[in-house]
Design an enzyme around this catalytic site. Structure first.
Site, PDB file in Angstrom:
ATOM      1  N   HIS A  68       0.707  -1.158  -0.087  1.00 35.18           N
ATOM      2  CA  HIS A  68      -0.090   0.100   0.182  1.00 35.18           C
ATOM      3  C   HIS A  68       0.935   1.256  -0.131  1.00 35.18           C
ATOM      4  O   HIS A  68       2.105   1.084  -0.017  1.00 35.18           O
ATOM      5  CB  HIS A  68      -1.039   0.039   1.148  1.00 35.18           C
ATOM      6  CG  HIS A  68      -0.227   0.039   2.555  1.00 35.18           C
ATOM      7  ND1 HIS A  68       0.377  -1.059   3.072  1.00 35.18           N
ATOM      8  CD2 HIS A  68      -0.498   1.196   3.550  1.00 35.18           C
ATOM      9  CE1 HIS A  68       0.762  -0.705   4.199  1.00 35.18           C
ATOM     10  NE2 HIS A  68       0.492   0.736   4.531  1.00 35.18           N
ATOM     11  N   HIS A  70       1.402   3.749   2.074  1.00 34.23           N
ATOM     12  CA  HIS A  70       2.143   4.387   3.256  1.00 34.23           C
ATOM     13  C   HIS A  70       3.752   4.616   3.020  1.00 34.23           C
ATOM     14  O   HIS A  70       4.132   3.400   2.631  1.00 34.23           O
ATOM     15  CB  HIS A  70       1.827   3.736   4.521  1.00 34.23           C
ATOM     16  CG  HIS A  70       0.554   4.377   5.088  1.00 34.23           C
ATOM     17  ND1 HIS A  70      -0.222   3.605   6.034  1.00 34.23           N
ATOM     18  CD2 HIS A  70      -0.171   5.362   4.767  1.00 34.23           C
ATOM     19  CE1 HIS A  70      -1.540   4.298   5.995  1.00 34.23           C
ATOM     20  NE2 HIS A  70      -1.544   5.204   5.441  1.00 34.23           N
ATOM     21  N   ASP A  72       6.131   3.884   5.087  1.00 30.44           N
ATOM     22  CA  ASP A  72       6.771   3.107   5.554  1.00 30.44           C
ATOM     23  C   ASP A  72       6.679   1.542   4.936  1.00 30.44           C
ATOM     24  O   ASP A  72       7.466   0.571   5.263  1.00 30.44           O
ATOM     25  CB  ASP A  72       6.462   2.905   7.373  1.00 30.44           C
ATOM     26  CG  ASP A  72       5.135   2.591   7.295  1.00 30.44           C
ATOM     27  OD1 ASP A  72       4.210   2.900   6.412  1.00 30.44           O
ATOM     28  OD2 ASP A  72       4.810   1.916   8.406  1.00 30.44           O
ATOM     29  N   HIS A  73       5.945   1.706   3.582  1.00 29.99           N
ATOM     30  CA  HIS A  73       6.248   0.555   2.915  1.00 29.99           C
ATOM     31  C   HIS A  73       6.434   0.724   1.515  1.00 29.99           C
ATOM     32  O   HIS A  73       6.678  -0.217   0.959  1.00 29.99           O
ATOM     33  CB  HIS A  73       4.643  -0.043   2.780  1.00 29.99           C
ATOM     34  CG  HIS A  73       4.035  -0.625   4.242  1.00 29.99           C
ATOM     35  ND1 HIS A  73       4.137  -1.947   4.529  1.00 29.99           N
ATOM     36  CD2 HIS A  73       3.731  -0.010   5.430  1.00 29.99           C
ATOM     37  CE1 HIS A  73       3.666  -2.107   5.793  1.00 29.99           C
ATOM     38  NE2 HIS A  73       3.517  -0.903   6.435  1.00 29.99           N
ATOM     39  N   HIS A 157      -7.417  -0.993   5.465  1.00 20.55           N
ATOM     40  CA  HIS A 157      -6.247  -0.329   6.033  1.00 20.55           C
ATOM     41  C   HIS A 157      -6.522   1.128   5.376  1.00 20.55           C
ATOM     42  O   HIS A 157      -6.559   2.055   5.914  1.00 20.55           O
ATOM     43  CB  HIS A 157      -5.028  -0.943   5.700  1.00 20.55           C
ATOM     44  CG  HIS A 157      -3.806  -0.196   6.126  1.00 20.55           C
ATOM     45  ND1 HIS A 157      -3.708   0.100   7.567  1.00 20.55           N
ATOM     46  CD2 HIS A 157      -2.712   0.395   5.596  1.00 20.55           C
ATOM     47  CE1 HIS A 157      -2.636   0.846   7.750  1.00 20.55           C
ATOM     48  NE2 HIS A 157      -2.041   0.944   6.755  1.00 20.55           N
ATOM     49  N   ASP A 178      -0.170  -4.222   5.831  1.00 22.62           N
ATOM     50  CA  ASP A 178      -1.231  -3.792   6.782  1.00 22.62           C
ATOM     51  C   ASP A 178      -2.586  -3.919   6.561  1.00 22.62           C
ATOM     52  O   ASP A 178      -2.957  -3.863   5.395  1.00 22.62           O
ATOM     53  CB  ASP A 178      -0.969  -2.300   6.952  1.00 22.62           C
ATOM     54  CG  ASP A 178       0.471  -1.982   7.583  1.00 22.62           C
ATOM     55  OD1 ASP A 178       1.331  -2.867   7.869  1.00 22.62           O
ATOM     56  OD2 ASP A 178       0.959  -0.688   7.735  1.00 22.62           O
ATOM     57  N   GLU A 203       1.553  -8.556   9.694  1.00 24.97           N
ATOM     58  CA  GLU A 203       1.815  -7.486  10.640  1.00 24.97           C
ATOM     59  C   GLU A 203       1.282  -7.669  11.942  1.00 24.97           C
ATOM     60  O   GLU A 203       0.333  -8.434  12.042  1.00 24.97           O
ATOM     61  CB  GLU A 203       1.106  -6.117  10.222  1.00 24.97           C
ATOM     62  CG  GLU A 203      -0.386  -6.259   9.977  1.00 24.97           C
ATOM     63  CD  GLU A 203      -0.820  -4.645  10.581  1.00 24.97           C
ATOM     64  OE1 GLU A 203      -0.342  -4.308  11.534  1.00 24.97           O
ATOM     65  OE2 GLU A 203      -2.025  -4.279  10.290  1.00 24.97           O
ATOM     66  N   HIS A 414       6.395  -6.207  11.520  1.00 19.66           N
ATOM     67  CA  HIS A 414       5.779  -4.780  11.618  1.00 19.66           C
ATOM     68  C   HIS A 414       5.247  -4.884  12.882  1.00 19.66           C
ATOM     69  O   HIS A 414       4.014  -4.601  13.096  1.00 19.66           O
ATOM     70  CB  HIS A 414       4.685  -4.652  10.686  1.00 19.66           C
ATOM     71  CG  HIS A 414       4.097  -3.310  10.252  1.00 19.66           C
ATOM     72  ND1 HIS A 414       3.429  -2.593  11.131  1.00 19.66           N
ATOM     73  CD2 HIS A 414       4.538  -2.334   9.489  1.00 19.66           C
ATOM     74  CE1 HIS A 414       3.127  -1.499  10.582  1.00 19.66           C
ATOM     75  NE2 HIS A 414       3.942  -1.331   9.748  1.00 19.66           N
TER      76      HIS A 414
END
Lengths: 598, 658
Positions: A68, A70, A72-73, A157, A178, A203, A414
């Protein structure tokens, strides 16, 4: 022995810079390529030198999958593909492909333009990186190459978030990214079929939390906002531009409408309208209710929420402001926070998780004095509230997903090590499967034991199924007999007769003949009759025939009786059988030697 | 493997495939051309239609003036229009396991099949197919329910009476199977049985068969289907297009290596080029508007209309007609326009990339925003006060028998300034116009059918090389109106298997293999032996487990150890279990090595005698005869079981076991 190896380069016992390497059936896959919000140095990105010390990654990876948008991904993606070097396919869903470059550009601007960092990826690199992206749809089975296939499942998410199944032959891994197991105001719940992967990589952000019902949290949130506004305070809600923001906007919009409130609600950054547009165009990714009513009323057209201008922050009177980014680590949300932190009438509501090192994380831990960018300390007098609105599965949700997918092994990423430990025990207890939680750079190897697919001749299979009867007898399993022919990588199971024919071999008959002497004072015919009766009583489940030409046939064993003229009472019983009836032949010869019952 | 053909209509197919243990319905198209035999349903009272004379046979013997009306020299049925359903008697529809839908035009008979037949299966369709299919059904129901008819005409269907009616009614076939439209409740119930699928998704049916939809390029979410097991592959091609319009391009390579390809849904107008037709559409439209007339475009509410609007979006400004209003009138006009914008994943590349900006993929969003295109649920309400002339009206139904289009025909038909432009290829425009004659309005026929033409399909088939092709009968001969055009038919080697309504075809399949899995423990225990270079064999003795059409071979369980008890003796007396078959033997026992082996095992005195076919060995001390031949060995041994078994094992050493 075939195995699957999983090595987190990021998100191993940690939240941030998700990046997990999977080796399965000779293929190497990178799952997510994120950045860490808590660091400004090398630790910001995953350590790609683990894959190779020098040179590009293309030849070491078969594909990269992004779950996705975000950061942090996906925050390290342009760095990985353009600066380290990777030219293979990058898979993501359509909404992720649409939104990801915008957030990357945002992130680049904050880092390079505001903080003045050099040696960072450029706008052009983001564009070049996105050219390598292959978008995919939910449930579409994408054949990466002849053997490797991937499939996306809905993850909730955020808009476009997906879980991925990675499959090579009979081995498979599911990576959740996530996910969220309860539908919220704008997204649906994650779903997966009973795909029984060898490993489920999940996660575990909320590994130990079991959150109270969403309704209560929403009521709580509205109450706090309402109270603050009533007493003339200002409410700051740090959010990421896409995702939670839209859910909270829908919530406040309906509340304002219902309560007829007048205090202004603002949304910072120019992204708002654009963001809402994405939601409109990708409405099929939202929850059922929004999808059903979108023709009549589009939930993403807000009446009460207006664009924010930085000068508004100094306006007197109450207001609610959504500002980015969500962890108060930079940008507008941090600026507004600095302005409002000194007044105890104000409130900041953190609606999501904050990684270590960010201002958000510090104030949530009750820190009252902050040192910001090395300058003067800031007194935090405003009220700090944490509301878990970030859409991750809680412990209950994670267990629910395990029940859905029925994995053979579980692997947690995660999340924080301590919380993982707790969940790991719980999973191992409840499901009796192994659960792993490797740290960054640590490899988990899971031996898989796949069965071997073989082509069975339909004749043989049908014959067996007919003989086996409709209901298999567990106590007396039928043994099936066949010949496996291995030729040019093909495995075929055929009946022995067919195998002989196909291989151009002739059958070799092995026969046995045995004479048994017996005293029996009857005529030869009567003796044979007595043998027949005797065998009938002993061998209940065999076919026994008394043929008029003077033989008894048991299955394919031939029995004859002769006697010599000199000694008519001494009978010679002649038994003859082939190797295929060896056991029965041997049994009969032993049996007849004992004589006939009188 | 069999194919039951429930519809003879080449573009509205309905076939049932029996494949392995599954029964799969491929599409359920509704033939709406039967509506052409009926009088139009006016939305507003029409004095002309209400005053039509009833029909009485010439001799006065048959009086059907309540049911049949004479209009413009033809006789029409005065009743709610009816449709021709797929054949329901050819097989028991309750045995159907799944229905695969290829596009929203081919699912209109769904409620007739899933409701009231005992159907308990699942329907598979893509999301756009479901959503737009729902809109089209909803539109149909609204069209019918808005103007209810008190009586249903049935007397004319009587065989004896129908025979005496004037043509074309006399020649209408299967009239007893015609049905009136379903209700919204039935639509909802039918559509609740739909399970959504995405392109290239592999859907397992009962573990026996896998079905996969592939993009077919014809309409939003339209698909062809692959139906396959590990060894057999059937491709179902329905309504495909190679033209670049709005949908995702057709996926061709996955159709390769099919044993059977079922080909339906080719273009209905093989002589018309869609691009040329589009040009003609625009020029006729411009001409009429310039002359102050109105343009009526009878059309479906989804599909080609999106392309027409896009084309006009570019054309109108360049033709200096930028101020002409477009009206789109349908109970589902708004929904159709809105839905078209949210299926980015199902669109062609350049529309998809617009969404990334983010901008709506179709320019009709801009037409609506700038008020150039207005949409209304019906002619009642706002439309009547807002509408300006000259204008362009898009509205249904293309049969001209029901829907708002009937009103515009009555309104505009009398003026030679106005033009009706036919773009949908499903109906003969002359038949459609029949109840409106005499007509002053100009008629232009620009059928736009983007589906494959014969040239494209023969090229496609050359590429994907199916072993056998099944198609509707009309594709195997030139069109009746053009008997010399042998290029307008399928010419294949081997010739295609043709079907018509109610055909049952046996498909040329020979299934020879099935997939089975050896459990790892069993696989490990196998001992392969090389028989020829590159060919190894291993004897497998295992227990078969079959569950949900999946087959697994497990190792034979070891018999439970017999407890050392008094019963032990009796156990030996029991006859052996019903036979577990022994392997077949192959090879030969060579004389010299065998003698050496005997020697090694302490059997010294052997007399060898040569025979015609081999040798006889006489083991003198033991008084045993062994007959060795090329293809057999015979051991004659009396009264010495241990010796016999020892000899047996020695012989077996020389033979291969299969």
């Amino acid at each position: 022995m075939p195995d699957i190896k999983v090595t987190p380069l990021g998100a191993g016992q940690d939240v941030g810079r998700s990046c997990i390497l999977v080796s399965i059936g000779g293929k190497n896959i990178m799952l997510d390529c994120g950045m860490h919000m808590g660091f400004n140095d090398d630790r910001r990105f995953p350590d790609f030198s683990y894959i190779t010390q020098n040179g590009r990654l293309t030849e070491f990876l078969d594909c990269v999958i992004i779950s996705h948008f975000h950061l942090d991904h996906c925050g390290a993606l342009p760095y990985m593909s353009e600066m380290v070097g990777y030219d293979g396919p990058i898979y993501m869903t359509h909404p992720t492909k649409a939104i990801c470059p915008i957030l990357l550009e945002d992130f680049r601007k904050i880092t390079v333009d505001k903080k003045g960092e050099t040696n960072f990826f450029t706008s052009q690199m983001i564009k070049d990186c996105m050219k390598k992206v292959v978008p995919l749809n939910l449930h579409q089975t994408v054949q990466v190459d002849e053997e490797l296939e991937i499939k996306a499942y809905y993850a909730g998410h955020v808009l476009g978030a997906a879980m991925f199944q990675i499959k090579v032959g009979l081995e498979s891994v599911v990576y959740t990214g996530d996910y969220n197991m309860t539908p919220d105001r704008h997204l649906g719940a994650a779903w997966i079929d009973k795909c029984r992967p060898d490993i489920l990589i999940s996660e575990s952000t909320y590994a130990t939390t079991i959150r109270d019902s969403k309704r209560c949290r929403e009521r709580d949130f509205l109450k706090k906002v309402h109270e603050t506004v009533e007493r003339g305070g200002k409410v700051l809600i740090p959010v990421f531009a896409l995702g939670r923001a839209q859910e909270l906007c829908i919530l406040l919009e309906t509340f304002w409408e219902r309560m007829n409130l007048k205090a202004p609600i603002y949304f910072s950054t120019g992204l708002t309208e654009k963001a809402n547009h994405y939601y409109k165009l990708f409405i099929t990714w939202t929850n059922q209710k929004i999808r059903k009513t979108f023709v009549q009323r589009n939930m993403f057209e807000f009446k009460h929420i207006k664009a924010f201008d930085r000068t508004y922050a100094d306006n007197p009177g109450p207001m609610v402001v959504f500002a980015t980014p969500g962890m108060l680590h930079a940008g507008q949300s941090l600026q507004i926070f600095k302005k409002w932190a000194g007044n105890e009438k104000n409130m900041v509501i953190m609606p999501g998780y904050c990684v270590q090192g960010t201002v958000g994380h510090k104030i949530l831990n009750g820190q009252k004095k902050l040192e910001i960018e090395g300058r003067a300390t800031l007194d935090v007098k405003l009220q700090v509230e944490y509301m878990s609105f970030s859409a991750h599965a809680d412990a209950k949700g994670i267990m629910q997903l395990i029940r859905m997918a029925e994995p053979r092994n579980m692997l947690l990423v995660h999340g924080e090590a301590k919380k993982m430990e707790f969940l790991k025990d719980k999973i191992e207890q409840e499901f009796s499967i192994s659960c792993y939680m490797p740290a960054n750079g640590e490899t988990t190897t899971i031996v898989t034991n796949p069965s071997v697919p073989v082509d069975i001749s339909l004749n043989l299979l049908k014959r067996e199924m007919a003989l086996g009867g409709p209901l298999p007898d567990a106590k007396r399993p039928r043994t099936m007999h066949g010949t496996l022919i291995m030729k040019d990588n093909s495995l075929r199971l055929v009946s022995p007769e067919q195998a002989l024919k196909e291989l151009g071999l002739s059958e070799h008959q092995l026969r046995f003949t045995c004479r048994v002497q017996l005293h029996d004072p009857h005529s030869d015919t009567d003796t044979l009759g007595r043998i027949y009766t005797h065998l009938k009583s002993v061998l209940k489940s065999y076919s026994i025939q008394h043929v008029p030409d003077g033989t008894v046939i048991v299955e394919s064993i031939v029995i004859k009786v002769t006697s010599s003229a000199e000694e008519p009472n001494l009978k010679v019983i002649l038994l003859s059988w082939s190797y295929q009836d060896e056991e029965l032949g041997s049994f009969l010869s032993t049996l007849l030697k004992k004589g006939l019952p009188s | 493997m069999k194919l039951y053909c429930l519809s003879g209509h080449p573009t509205l197919p309905c076939n049932v495939l029996k494949f392995k243990s599954t029964t799969i319905m491929l599409d359920c198209g509704l033939d709406t051309t039967a509506a052409l035999y009926f009088l139009p349903l006016p939305l507003v009272h029409s004095p002309r239609l209400s005053k039509l004379p009833g029909w009485v046979s010439k001799d006065g013997a048959i009086n059907l003036e309540k049911e049949l009306k004479e209009c413009s020299g033809r006789v029409f049925v005065d009743s709610q229009p009816e449709f021709c359903l797929p054949e329901k008697e050819l097989l028991d529809l309750s045995t159907i396991d799944v229905i695969l839908i290829s596009n929203y035009h081919c699912m209109m008979a769904l409620p007739y099949i899933t409701e009231h037949t005992g159907f308990t299966g699942t329907v598979y369709a893509t999301e756009p197919t479901l959503q737009i299919g729902r809109l089209l059904m909803e539109e149909l129901v609204t069209f019918m329910e808005r103007v209810p008819k008190a009586h249903a005409a049935t007397c004319w269907k009587n065989k004896e009476i129908q025979r005496l009616l004037p043509g074309p009614l006399k020649d209408a076939v299967d009239v007893w199977s015609w049905r009136k439209c379903y209700s919204m409740q039935e639509v909802n119930s039918a559509l609740s049985k739909v399970q959504l699928v995405g392109y290239s998704q592999k859907v397992e049916l009962f573990g026996a068969v896998q079905v996969t939809p592939l993009s077919s390029g014809y309409s939003l979410g339209s698909s062809n289907w692959i139906i396959q097991s590990h060894y057999e592959k059937v491709s179902y091609v329905s309504g495909s297009s190679l033209l670049t319009t709005h949908p995702q391009p057709m996926e061709q390579s996955s159709l390769k290596n099919s044993d059977v390809l079922i080909l339906t849904g080719l273009t209905q107008i093989p002589t018309a080029n869609p691009d040329g037709m589009l040009g003609e559409f625009c020029s006729n439209l411009a001409m009429t508007i310039r002359a102050g007339g109105n343009v009526l475009v009878p059309c479906y509410s989804s599909g080609v209309i999106y392309d027409l609007l896009e084309c006009l979006y570019q054309f109108m400004d360049s033709a200096n007609l930028g101020t002409t209003p477009f009206y789109f009138i349908s109970p589902v006009a708004n929904s159709s326009l809105e839905f078209s914008q949210i299926f980015a994943e199902w669109l062609c590349q350049n529309k998809q990339s617009k969404v990334y900006l983010p901008e709506p993929p179709f320019p009709h969003a801009e037409l609506i925003q700038t008020n150039k295109l207005k949409h209304y649920p019906s002619i009642h309400g706002d439309f009547s006060s807002e509408f300006r002339q000259p204008c362009v009206v898009f509205t249904g139904h293309p049969s001209l028998r029901f829907g708002d289009v009937v009103h515009f025909m009555e309104l505009w038909g009398k003026s030679g300034l106005n033009t009706i432009i036919f773009t949908e290829p499903d109906f003969s425009y002359l038949d459609a116009l029949a109840p409106y004659q005499p007509l002053a309005m100009k008629c232009v026929y620009c059928p736009i059918d983007t589906r494959l033409n014969f040239h494209q399909v023969s090229k496609l088939l050359k590429d994907i090389q199916p072993l056998h092709v099944v198609c509707p009968e009309p594709y195997t001969q030139p069109p009746p109106a053009q008997p010399h055009r042998s290029d307008l038919m399928l010419e294949l080697q081997p010739p295609p298997m043709a079907y018509r309504r109610c055909s049952v075809l046996g498909l040329p399949f020979r299934r020879r293999y099935e997939r089975i899995h050896l459990l790892p423990e069993l696989a490990k225990s196998l001992v392969p032996a090389e028989i020829k270079p590159g060919v190894s064999v291993a004897t497998v003795s295992a227990v078969l487990q079959s569950k949900d059409n999946k087959h697994v071979l497990q190792p034979v369980p070891k018999p439970a150890p017999v407890p050392p008890s008094k019963k032990r003796k009796r156990v030996i007396e029991e006859p052996p279990e019903v036979l577990n078959p022994k392997p077949l033997l192959s090879g030969a026992v060579p004389l010299e090595p065998f003698l050496a082996t005997l020697h090694k095992n302490g059997i010294m005195e052997v007399r060898v005698e040569e025979t015609a076919d081999g040798h006889i060995l006489h083991l003198q001390a033991e008084d045993v005869l062994i007959q060795l031949e090329e293809d057999g060995t015979h051991i004659i041994c009396d009264n010495n079981e241990p010796l016999r078994t020892a000899l047996r094992d020695l012989v077996l050493r020389f033979l291969q076991k299969l």
